[in-house]
Design a protein around this motif. Sequence first.
Motif, PDB file in Angstrom:
ATOM      1  N   ALA A  51       0.772  -1.135  -0.021  1.00  0.00           N
ATOM      2  CA  ALA A  51       0.049   0.044  -0.140  1.00  0.00           C
ATOM      3  C   ALA A  51       0.943   1.367  -0.028  1.00  0.00           C
ATOM      4  O   ALA A  51       0.505   2.429  -0.563  1.00  0.00           O
ATOM      5  N   ALA A  52       2.013   1.252   0.379  1.00  0.00           N
ATOM      6  CA  ALA A  52       2.960   2.196   0.467  1.00  0.00           C
ATOM      7  C   ALA A  52       3.390   2.467  -1.081  1.00  0.00           C
ATOM      8  O   ALA A  52       4.085   3.704  -1.341  1.00  0.00           O
ATOM      9  N   SER A  53       3.352   1.895  -2.090  1.00  0.00           N
ATOM     10  CA  SER A  53       3.980   2.097  -3.422  1.00  0.00           C
ATOM     11  C   SER A  53       3.227   3.282  -3.827  1.00  0.00           C
ATOM     12  O   SER A  53       4.148   4.112  -4.410  1.00  0.00           O
ATOM     13  N   PRO A  54       2.041   3.506  -3.923  1.00  0.00           N
ATOM     14  CA  PRO A  54       1.655   4.816  -4.511  1.00  0.00           C
ATOM     15  C   PRO A  54       1.856   5.957  -3.855  1.00  0.00           C
ATOM     16  O   PRO A  54       2.044   6.954  -4.634  1.00  0.00           O
ATOM     17  N   ALA A  55       2.011   5.816  -2.603  1.00  0.00           N
ATOM     18  CA  ALA A  55       2.295   7.088  -1.929  1.00  0.00           C
ATOM     19  C   ALA A  55       3.986   7.573  -1.981  1.00  0.00           C
ATOM     20  O   ALA A  55       4.212   8.590  -2.405  1.00  0.00           O
ATOM     21  N   ILE A  56       4.713   6.445  -2.193  1.00  0.00           N
ATOM     22  CA  ILE A  56       5.964   6.542  -2.735  1.00  0.00           C
ATOM     23  C   ILE A  56       6.317   7.331  -4.113  1.00  0.00           C
ATOM     24  O   ILE A  56       6.794   8.003  -4.323  1.00  0.00           O
ATOM     25  N   ALA A  57       5.235   6.839  -4.948  1.00  0.00           N
ATOM     26  CA  ALA A  57       5.283   7.218  -6.550  1.00  0.00           C
ATOM     27  C   ALA A  57       5.018   8.692  -6.333  1.00  0.00           C
ATOM     28  O   ALA A  57       5.303   9.547  -7.357  1.00  0.00           O
ATOM     29  N   ARG A  63       4.045  12.051 -10.964  1.00  0.00           N
ATOM     30  CA  ARG A  63       3.164  11.728 -11.998  1.00  0.00           C
ATOM     31  C   ARG A  63       1.943  10.758 -11.650  1.00  0.00           C
ATOM     32  O   ARG A  63       2.015   9.913 -11.023  1.00  0.00           O
ATOM     33  N   ARG A  64       0.751  11.614 -12.225  1.00  0.00           N
ATOM     34  CA  ARG A  64      -0.262  10.568 -11.509  1.00  0.00           C
ATOM     35  C   ARG A  64      -0.326   9.075 -12.412  1.00  0.00           C
ATOM     36  O   ARG A  64      -0.766   8.305 -11.862  1.00  0.00           O
ATOM     37  N   ARG A  65       0.238   9.067 -13.481  1.00  0.00           N
ATOM     38  CA  ARG A  65       0.324   7.994 -14.316  1.00  0.00           C
ATOM     39  C   ARG A  65       0.834   6.627 -13.322  1.00  0.00           C
ATOM     40  O   ARG A  65       0.729   5.686 -13.500  1.00  0.00           O
ATOM     41  N   LEU A  69      -0.516   3.217 -12.002  1.00  0.00           N
ATOM     42  CA  LEU A  69       0.505   2.217 -12.517  1.00  0.00           C
ATOM     43  C   LEU A  69       0.879   1.535 -11.361  1.00  0.00           C
ATOM     44  O   LEU A  69       0.767  -0.010 -11.075  1.00  0.00           O
ATOM     45  N   LEU A  70       1.344   1.995 -10.546  1.00  0.00           N
ATOM     46  CA  LEU A  70       2.057   1.338  -9.037  1.00  0.00           C
ATOM     47  C   LEU A  70       0.950   0.842  -8.190  1.00  0.00           C
ATOM     48  O   LEU A  70       0.949  -0.184  -7.895  1.00  0.00           O
ATOM     49  N   GLY A  71      -0.450   1.519  -8.410  1.00  0.00           N
ATOM     50  CA  GLY A  71      -1.581   1.167  -7.518  1.00  0.00           C
ATOM     51  C   GLY A  71      -2.128  -0.198  -8.093  1.00  0.00           C
ATOM     52  O   GLY A  71      -2.284  -1.251  -7.404  1.00  0.00           O
ATOM     53  N   GLY A  72      -2.199  -0.258  -9.534  1.00  0.00           N
ATOM     54  CA  GLY A  72      -2.460  -1.662 -10.101  1.00  0.00           C
ATOM     55  C   GLY A  72      -1.638  -2.573  -9.993  1.00  0.00           C
ATOM     56  O   GLY A  72      -2.052  -3.758  -9.632  1.00  0.00           O
ATOM     57  N   ALA A  73      -0.356  -2.323 -10.044  1.00  0.00           N
ATOM     58  CA  ALA A  73       0.642  -3.303  -9.792  1.00  0.00           C
ATOM     59  C   ALA A  73       0.435  -3.927  -8.489  1.00  0.00           C
ATOM     60  O   ALA A  73       0.414  -5.209  -8.008  1.00  0.00           O
ATOM     61  N   SER A  74       0.291  -3.201  -7.414  1.00  0.00           N
ATOM     62  CA  SER A  74       0.369  -3.460  -5.812  1.00  0.00           C
ATOM     63  C   SER A  74      -1.074  -4.210  -5.806  1.00  0.00           C
ATOM     64  O   SER A  74      -1.280  -5.511  -5.214  1.00  0.00           O
ATOM     65  N   ALA A 106      -7.224   3.030  -1.177  1.00  0.00           N
ATOM     66  CA  ALA A 106      -7.204   4.295  -0.571  1.00  0.00           C
ATOM     67  C   ALA A 106      -6.280   5.153  -0.637  1.00  0.00           C
ATOM     68  O   ALA A 106      -6.155   6.292  -0.830  1.00  0.00           O
ATOM     69  N   VAL A 107      -4.987   4.451  -0.473  1.00  0.00           N
ATOM     70  CA  VAL A 107      -3.826   5.238  -0.717  1.00  0.00           C
ATOM     71  C   VAL A 107      -3.700   5.764  -2.058  1.00  0.00           C
ATOM     72  O   VAL A 107      -3.045   6.823  -2.326  1.00  0.00           O
ATOM     73  N   VAL A 108      -3.969   5.098  -2.974  1.00  0.00           N
ATOM     74  CA  VAL A 108      -4.124   5.217  -4.563  1.00  0.00           C
ATOM     75  C   VAL A 108      -5.029   6.399  -4.776  1.00  0.00           C
ATOM     76  O   VAL A 108      -4.344   7.651  -5.365  1.00  0.00           O
ATOM     77  N   VAL A 109      -6.244   6.298  -4.219  1.00  0.00           N
ATOM     78  CA  VAL A 109      -7.007   7.729  -4.505  1.00  0.00           C
ATOM     79  C   VAL A 109      -6.537   8.952  -3.714  1.00  0.00           C
ATOM     80  O   VAL A 109      -6.563  10.325  -4.235  1.00  0.00           O
ATOM     81  N   ALA A 110      -6.130   8.711  -2.289  1.00  0.00           N
ATOM     82  CA  ALA A 110      -5.393   9.925  -1.588  1.00  0.00           C
ATOM     83  C   ALA A 110      -4.244  10.625  -2.401  1.00  0.00           C
ATOM     84  O   ALA A 110      -4.070  11.846  -2.604  1.00  0.00           O
ATOM     85  N   SER A 111      -3.259   9.581  -2.695  1.00  0.00           N
ATOM     86  CA  SER A 111      -2.110  10.209  -3.519  1.00  0.00           C
ATOM     87  C   SER A 111      -2.457  10.881  -4.809  1.00  0.00           C
ATOM     88  O   SER A 111      -1.796  11.884  -5.256  1.00  0.00           O
ATOM     89  N   TYR A 112      -3.308  10.231  -5.695  1.00  0.00           N
ATOM     90  CA  TYR A 112      -4.044  10.823  -6.835  1.00  0.00           C
ATOM     91  C   TYR A 112      -4.400  12.451  -6.520  1.00  0.00           C
ATOM     92  O   TYR A 112      -4.048  13.343  -7.203  1.00  0.00           O
ATOM     93  N   LEU A 113      -5.463  12.544  -5.451  1.00  0.00           N
ATOM     94  CA  LEU A 113      -5.822  13.755  -5.041  1.00  0.00           C
ATOM     95  C   LEU A 113      -4.714  14.871  -4.715  1.00  0.00           C
ATOM     96  O   LEU A 113      -4.671  15.900  -4.891  1.00  0.00           O
ATOM     97  N   VAL A 114      -3.876  14.207  -3.656  1.00  0.00           N
ATOM     98  CA  VAL A 114      -2.844  15.076  -3.142  1.00  0.00           C
ATOM     99  C   VAL A 114      -1.917  15.661  -4.289  1.00  0.00           C
ATOM    100  O   VAL A 114      -1.501  16.636  -4.213  1.00  0.00           O
TER     101      VAL A 114
END
Length: 405
Positions: A51-57, A63-65, A69-74, A106-114
């Motif tokens: 779950a930490a990978s989208p936040a790290i990205a 980049r949102r892309r 991608l990292l969220g999908g891979a996770s 949840a982390v993907v959505v939050a990281s995307y918005l932030v």
Amino acid sequence: MIGTSAVGGAFVRGARSLRAVTRVIPCLWVLGVVCWELLTPHHTELVPLLAASPAIACASSGRRRCILLLGGASLLCALAPPTALEPDGDVEEPDAALVTCCAILAVVVASYLVNGRRLRLVRELEQLRAVATAAQDVVLRPLPARLEGIELAGGHLSASRGAALGGDLYEALATPYGLRVIIGDVRGHGLSAIGTVAAVLGSFREAAHEEPRLTGVLRRLDRALERHLRARASGEGPPDGPLDEEFVTVLLLEVGPDGEVTAVNCGHPWPYRLHEQPVGPATARQTEAGEVLPPLGLFPLPAELSAARWSALEAGDTLVLHTDGAEDARDARGTFFPLRRALSEAAGPGPLVPAAVVAGVCSALLGHTGGRLADDAAFVVLRYDRCPLPAPTVLTLPAADAGRG
């Protein structure tokens, strides 16, 4: 020029390498978690770390892309068959997998918005910086490289972080009366002094072309400062500080066509005069000549004003005008900045280059203070290289020829 290009190219290559590394970090994180899960005993639960990978990205690449991608891979790794992640064949509880997937979403959505909000703030900051740079260039215009047979260069360092303009001011103008230069220092530093800087420079740019005497220019500056302070007192201007403590130190110079220098000083440091040396660094000595008046704004100007006249400049002579922020700068141990030595080292042997002198002394000042300036500092370098005109020759005609003429 070659050295500057090489340094700039190395900086760009280093920045690109750093961006490439930051883009790889989230992928390495996912790969490391999966490998760690496969190689450790089944009692260790490491899949939730995906779950930490989208936040790290979001923090690294921005980049949102990459975040998607990292969220999908996770998610794919979290939903993988249990036997793929459990060597002993133990089946992971469905509730744990569901919780892990929800956490990743949840982390993907939050990281995307932030990240979207961060990108908007970055664009707004870039626009504000562009506007501020344009405004600062209007107030403190870059000096031309050459005026009236004199090479020029100017530079300033602001004590306020993020500001390219502070309480120091300078300008050089080609007028019908010669090259006229002003350098000054407003009480205080940073953004609070910009209003006074604009008032003084605006008055000088007009008076320098209209007043035949340098003392007349000084009186125009004094009246402009008085009007500015009166407007602030009546609430028409920004409250930059106590009006009874507002003052401006000013040094006015006029270099005539023959190289003669006229100066009027109101509480400002006298300039240094550099002499070129064929071997070894140039020699620097401070010019101290003439009466020093109080800074503008503290007391009324006297009824009679006189300007100091110096010896005429010769080809190659260089004047370095500066503000007291350079002389009063200290390092962490309290040692004052050695301005005279820094000027000699920045000039070097051979012909003086004003731009190189400004760059060298500014670099030495930042190195001495560790980049932490307590006050603004400004420098103006003038190198006189105009060759004097030969004296006109008088033709003497023979008496017979003169009679026929």
